[in-house]
Design an enzyme around this catalytic site. Structure first.
Site, PDB file in Angstrom:
ATOM      1  CG  ASP A  78       1.302  11.964 -47.431  1.00  0.00           C
ATOM      2  OD1 ASP A  78       1.980  12.347 -46.466  1.00  0.00           O
ATOM      3  OD2 ASP A  78       0.687  10.874 -47.432  1.00  0.00           O
ATOM      4  CG  ASP A 130      16.685  22.809 -49.179  1.00  0.00           C
ATOM      5  OD1 ASP A 130      15.505  22.386 -49.159  1.00  0.00           O
ATOM      6  OD2 ASP A 130      17.005  23.952 -48.820  1.00  0.00           O
ATOM      7  CG  HIS A 139       8.008  15.794 -50.869  1.00  0.00           C
ATOM      8  ND1 HIS A 139       8.058  15.797 -52.236  1.00  0.00           N
ATOM      9  CD2 HIS A 139       6.961  14.993 -50.548  1.00  0.00           C
ATOM     10  CE1 HIS A 139       7.106  15.021 -52.728  1.00  0.00           C
ATOM     11  NE2 HIS A 139       6.418  14.524 -51.708  1.00  0.00           N
ATOM     12  CD  GLU A 197       6.804  13.192 -47.318  1.00  0.00           C
ATOM     13  OE1 GLU A 197       7.417  12.277 -47.904  1.00  0.00           O
ATOM     14  OE2 GLU A 197       5.563  13.264 -47.273  1.00  0.00           O
TER      15      GLU A 197
HETATM   16  O1  G3I Z   1      15.768   0.442 -41.256  1.00  0.00           O
HETATM   17  C1  G3I Z   1      16.136  -0.142 -42.514  1.00  0.00           C
HETATM   18  C2  G3I Z   1      17.573  -0.550 -42.492  1.00  0.00           C
HETATM   19  O2  G3I Z   1      17.749  -1.562 -41.565  1.00  0.00           O
HETATM   20  C3  G3I Z   1      17.970  -0.993 -43.899  1.00  0.00           C
HETATM   21  O3  G3I Z   1      19.321  -1.304 -43.920  1.00  0.00           O
HETATM   22  C4  G3I Z   1      17.681   0.104 -44.896  1.00  0.00           C
HETATM   23  C5  G3I Z   1      17.985  -0.304 -46.322  1.00  0.00           C
HETATM   24  O4  G3I Z   1      17.214   0.403 -47.258  1.00  0.00           O
HETATM   25  O5  G3I Z   1      16.318   0.419 -44.843  1.00  0.00           O
HETATM   26  C6  G3I Z   1      15.855   0.867 -43.588  1.00  0.00           C
HETATM   27  O6  G3I Z   1      14.490   0.975 -43.685  1.00  0.00           O
HETATM   28  C7  G3I Z   1      13.958   2.062 -44.356  1.00  0.00           C
HETATM   29  C8  G3I Z   1      12.980   2.703 -43.384  1.00  0.00           C
HETATM   30  O7  G3I Z   1      12.253   3.666 -44.038  1.00  0.00           O
HETATM   31  C9  G3I Z   1      13.677   3.339 -42.186  1.00  0.00           C
HETATM   32  O8  G3I Z   1      12.721   3.801 -41.256  1.00  0.00           O
HETATM   33  C10 G3I Z   1      13.280   1.581 -45.611  1.00  0.00           C
HETATM   34  O9  G3I Z   1      14.223   1.162 -46.548  1.00  0.00           O
HETATM   35  C11 G3I Z   1      12.436   2.674 -46.171  1.00  0.00           C
HETATM   36  O10 G3I Z   1      11.719   2.239 -47.306  1.00  0.00           O
HETATM   37  C12 G3I Z   1      11.494   3.198 -45.128  1.00  0.00           C
HETATM   38  O11 G3I Z   1      10.867   4.297 -45.616  1.00  0.00           O
HETATM   39  C13 G3I Z   1       9.620   4.674 -45.091  1.00  0.00           C
HETATM   40  C14 G3I Z   1       8.893   5.375 -46.227  1.00  0.00           C
HETATM   41  O12 G3I Z   1       7.681   5.917 -45.765  1.00  0.00           O
HETATM   42  C15 G3I Z   1       8.601   4.449 -47.396  1.00  0.00           C
HETATM   43  O13 G3I Z   1       7.720   3.463 -47.031  1.00  0.00           O
HETATM   44  C16 G3I Z   1       9.834   5.648 -43.932  1.00  0.00           C
HETATM   45  O14 G3I Z   1      10.328   4.954 -42.792  1.00  0.00           O
HETATM   46  C17 G3I Z   1       8.532   6.335 -43.578  1.00  0.00           C
HETATM   47  O15 G3I Z   1       8.814   7.347 -42.637  1.00  0.00           O
HETATM   48  C18 G3I Z   1       7.880   6.939 -44.820  1.00  0.00           C
HETATM   49  O16 G3I Z   1       6.658   7.487 -44.461  1.00  0.00           O
HETATM   50  C19 G3I Z   1       5.998   8.266 -45.430  1.00  0.00           C
HETATM   51  C20 G3I Z   1       4.628   7.657 -45.653  1.00  0.00           C
HETATM   52  O17 G3I Z   1       4.783   6.412 -46.270  1.00  0.00           O
HETATM   53  C21 G3I Z   1       3.718   8.570 -46.456  1.00  0.00           C
HETATM   54  N1  G3I Z   1       3.675   9.887 -45.906  1.00  0.00           N
HETATM   55  C22 G3I Z   1       4.974  10.496 -45.799  1.00  0.00           C
HETATM   56  C23 G3I Z   1       5.896   9.688 -44.910  1.00  0.00           C
HETATM   57  C24 G3I Z   1       7.248  10.356 -44.728  1.00  0.00           C
HETATM   58  O18 G3I Z   1       8.065  10.303 -45.852  1.00  0.00           O
HETATM   59  O1  9MR Z   2       4.396  12.883 -51.800  1.00  0.00           O
HETATM   60  C1  9MR Z   2       4.636  11.528 -51.499  1.00  0.00           C
HETATM   61  C2  9MR Z   2       5.300  11.401 -50.158  1.00  0.00           C
HETATM   62  O2  9MR Z   2       4.454  11.857 -49.143  1.00  0.00           O
HETATM   63  C3  9MR Z   2       5.736   9.982 -49.902  1.00  0.00           C
HETATM   64  O3  9MR Z   2       6.530   9.900 -48.746  1.00  0.00           O
HETATM   65  C4  9MR Z   2       6.534   9.443 -51.082  1.00  0.00           C
HETATM   66  C5  9MR Z   2       6.895   7.986 -50.920  1.00  0.00           C
HETATM   67  O4  9MR Z   2       5.790   7.199 -50.739  1.00  0.00           O
HETATM   68  O5  9MR Z   2       5.807   9.579 -52.268  1.00  0.00           O
HETATM   69  C6  9MR Z   2       5.482  10.918 -52.580  1.00  0.00           C
HETATM   70  O6  9MR Z   2       4.750  10.933 -53.761  1.00  0.00           O
HETATM   71  C7  9MR Z   2       5.503  10.723 -54.919  1.00  0.00           C
HETATM   72  C8  9MR Z   2       5.233   9.351 -55.493  1.00  0.00           C
HETATM   73  O7  9MR Z   2       5.670   8.329 -54.621  1.00  0.00           O
HETATM   74  C9  9MR Z   2       5.892   9.201 -56.841  1.00  0.00           C
HETATM   75  N1  9MR Z   2       5.487  10.257 -57.726  1.00  0.00           N
HETATM   76  C10 9MR Z   2       5.802  11.582 -57.219  1.00  0.00           C
HETATM   77  C11 9MR Z   2       5.146  11.828 -55.887  1.00  0.00           C
HETATM   78  C12 9MR Z   2       5.619  13.185 -55.323  1.00  0.00           C
HETATM   79  O8  9MR Z   2       5.029  14.220 -55.933  1.00  0.00           O
END
Ligand code: G3I
Ligand code: 9MR
Ligand code: ZN
Length: 587
Positions: free
Chosen positions: A193, A560, A515, A569
């Site tokens: 993103d 993939d 992604h 991503e």
């Molecule tokens: O660590 C826990 C674990 O203890 C647990 O058992 C498990 C169960 O679901 O979850 C684990 O945590 C997860 C965590 O990532 C691990 O780092 C969460 O469920 C999961 O929701 C979380 O996801 C994060 C995601 O955003 C959603 O918020 C990712 O860490 C984080 O890297 C990712 O970051 C996104 C940004 O929001 C937006 N830009 C892209 C970026 C990368 O995808």
């Molecule tokens: O593109 C978004 C990505 O960077 C985030 O990690 C992810 C979770 O927050 O969300 C992606 O965006 C999606 C959105 O959450 C749901 N609709 C589709 C989007 C991807 O095109």
């Protein structure tokens, strides 16, 4: 499923020049074969598709029943090494039956592949001293490609991988407590993103600066061919500064830092310059508007910058230190302001419910830079409760920076450092690192990941194990630490259940459909180079993963596919961990 795969594929790669027969074959066979192109290797033979350093263990894995293997030279197919495969071991994380092919005895630099009678041949790989240099170069250039607010061009090496300046207009969102325009041009796009998030910027930039501090001698002369190259500052610092300057802009006059600057919702899959959603400075929605985690991360990273840039640009170093001090003071006033998305905002949250570790990191880095007793005392009063985090590597990620705090204290070698604290930090790190080495040797794929580690960004976790082991190696050099760090790199570069390299355009069979909006806009045949995929994620937080068979073991919950943001991503924090790991293994 083949239908949706086809649509996804066409959508992502409309410009791709693939023979139509290959596309059709891909439809009836499976996506990996399609990605592989014409000359296919057996996916049952897993090698590091980049290669192996000459001085260490060289192991491939075979996940089909077989007895022997040969290593053949690419140039003339001559067999240069042969041996029997190790007995099979069941890998519960992937469900594979795995046999090791150990060719450590092969000491001759060159290009090779492995042949397993009855199974097939592997992808090509290289043995040599400098095998990972190019991967490091491409991984660092990955950050350059993420630059926001400026024109980016990877040509002539990668012609057409370019975009004009993007996100030039910014404004305050009402949740920030301020009004009007605030451009804050700069920084790196976080991931696939176009958002820019302070918390993830903190760990990513901090990790790069740490790579510089620990491995600077190896890195200082590597040109990244970026606009600043040749200005007298090493390029890894030039690149990190691009994001630091943005982080500094996110600081308010009172010292606090807003949490992020993003659109209100994620844009479509468009090129950066075509994302016309307003770029908003987003706050907590109530006074004091800024968040403690963002501000403490700024303090930590700016404090590192203050010492690292001193020899190259003392003025910038001074500016960074001043910002770090003001940020620190703000967190002392507001130790516990957490962030959740305010109403109307649905971009990434990086919501961390506890900012005590971020504050500890800030105090430790400020103490290391300045030597002032106030920071030192804060650290000593607070560190003990975080020691247990060191017992479960890799422990460090965007929401947990306690290991950075503890390690920087133990690495700082200041007069007056508390010997007991240093001893505890070193001792616990070394003990846990030894346990990881033992465990990884026993893992059928020689990877440190446990079943619980296959979360969102598991490839970042694998790289994080590498960081942990390399830090242990700084405390007490041990070839086992280094070899096991390399093992985790080998996993990322193809020695995994998919026989897939998780770095774009690196290795013969690298993943194709990140992604990643700039890669997914249909302009290029292949994705932007050097980028690390998030990797398998048993959490299955997207529709692609949710639709995979229910009984898949965790290491196989990966697709993939462009639509799989929860497994495919790319992101700057995982990327920075990869860079650190590569910097550590460069020779
Ligand atoms: O660590 C826990 C674990 O203890 C647990 O058992 C498990 C169960 O679901 O979850 C684990 O945590 C997860 C965590 O990532 C691990 O780092 C969460 O469920 C999961 O929701 C979380 O996801 C994060 C995601 O955003 C959603 O918020 C990712 O860490 C984080 O890297 C990712 O970051 C996104 C940004 O929001 C937006 N830009 C892209 C970026 C990368 O995808
Ligand atoms: O593109 C978004 C990505 O960077 C985030 O990690 C992810 C979770 O927050 O969300 C992606 O965006 C999606 C959105 O959450 C749901 N609709 C589709 C989007 C991807 O095109
Ligand atoms: Zn941008």
């Amino acid at each position: 499923m083949p239908g949706s795969l086809f649509l996804d594929f066409i959508h992502a790669r409309s410009g791709r020049k693939l023979p139509i027969a290959a596309v059709l074959a891909g439809l009836v066979i499976f996506p990996a074969a399609l990605a592989a192109g014409a000359e296919s290797a057996s996916l049952a033979i897993k090698v590091d598709q980049v290669g192996y350093l000459l001085d260490g263990p060289k192991v491939a894995f075979v996940s089909a029943p077989a007895a022997t293997f040969q290593v053949r030279r690419c140039s003339d197919n001559v067999v240069v090494f042969q041996a029997t495969l190790a007995p099979p071991q069941v890998d519960t994380n992937s469900g594979d039956q795995v046999q090791a092919a150990d060719f450590s005895g092969l000491q001759q630099a060159g290009s090779y592949y492995i042949e397993v009678p009855g199974v097939g041949r592997s992808w090509n790989f290289t043995l040599g001293k400098n095998v990972f240099d190019r991967t490091y170069y491409l991984a660092m250039r990955g950050f350059y490609g993420q630059r926001c607010g400026t024109a980016v061009d990877l040509g002539p090496e990668f012609p057409g991988y370019s975009h004009p300046a993007c996100h030039l207009h910014g404004e305050f969102h009402p949740s920030s407590g301020a009004k009007g325009t605030r451009d804050n041009i700069g920084g790196w796009h976080d991931a696939g993103d176009y958002g820019r998030y302070m918390v993830n910027s903190g760990i990513a930039t901090g990790t790069l600066l740490w790579a510089w501090e620990i491995y600077g001698e190896k890195l200082k002369n590597i040109s990244l061919k970026i606009p600043e190259s040749g200005n007298g500052t090493p390029d890894i610092l030039n690149e990190a500064r691009w994001n630091l300057e943005w982080m500094l802009k996110m600081q308010d006059d009172d010292g606090g830092a807003w949490h992020k600057q993003t659109s209100t919702h994620f844009s479509g899959f468009v090129a950066p310059q075509d994302d016309t959603l307003p770029s908003e400075v987003i706050g907590t929605g109530a006074a004091p508007w800024k968040s403690t985690c963002a501000t403490a991360d700024l303090a930590a990273v700016a404090a590192i910058a203050a010492r690292v840039y001193q020899p190259y640009d003392a003025k910038f170093a001074g500016r960074a230190l001043e910002a770090a001090r003001r940020a620190w003071a703000w967190t002392a006033q507001h130790p516990d302001v957490t962030f959740r998305n305010p109403p109307g905002i649905s971009t990434g949250e990086y919501a961390d419910a506890n900012c005590a570790d971020e504050r500890l990191w800030a105090a430790a880095e400020l103490g290391r830079t300045t030597g002032e007793p106030a920071f030192h005392n804060f650290f000593l009063q607070n560190y003990a409760q975080f020691l247990p985090t060191l017992d479960t590597p890799p422990a460090e990620n965007w929401s947990s920076v306690a290991p950075m705090a503890l390690w920087t204290y133990a690495l700082s070698h200041r007069k007056g450092s508390d010997a007991k604290a240093v001893q505890a930090i070193r001792g616990r790190t070394l003990a846990a690192a030894h346990a990881v080495v033992e465990r990884t040797r026993g893992n059928p794929y020689h990877v440190s990941l446990l079943a619980k580690d296959y979360v969102w960004g598991s490839n970042g976790v694998a790289a994080g194990y590498g960081i942990y082991l390399l830090i242990a190696n700084v405390f007490q050099p041990d070839q086992g630490f280094v070899d096991t760090a390399r093992d985790n790199l080998h996993y990322l570069l193809g020695r995994n259940t998919f026989s897939l390299s998780w770095v774009t355009q690196v290795g013969e069979n690298s993943f194709q459909h990140p992604h990643h909006r700039p890669s997914g806009d249909g302009k290029q045949d292949k994705p932007w180079p050097g980028l690390l995929s998030g990797g398998p994620n048993a959490g299955r937080q997207d529709a692609v993963l949710a639709a995979l068979p229910k009984d898949l073991p965790p290491a196989r919950v990966y697709a993939d596919r462009l639509a799989s943001y929860a497994s495919n991503e790319i992101a700057i924090n995982w990327q920075a961990s990869l860079v650190f790991l590569l910097a550590g293994v460069l020779q």
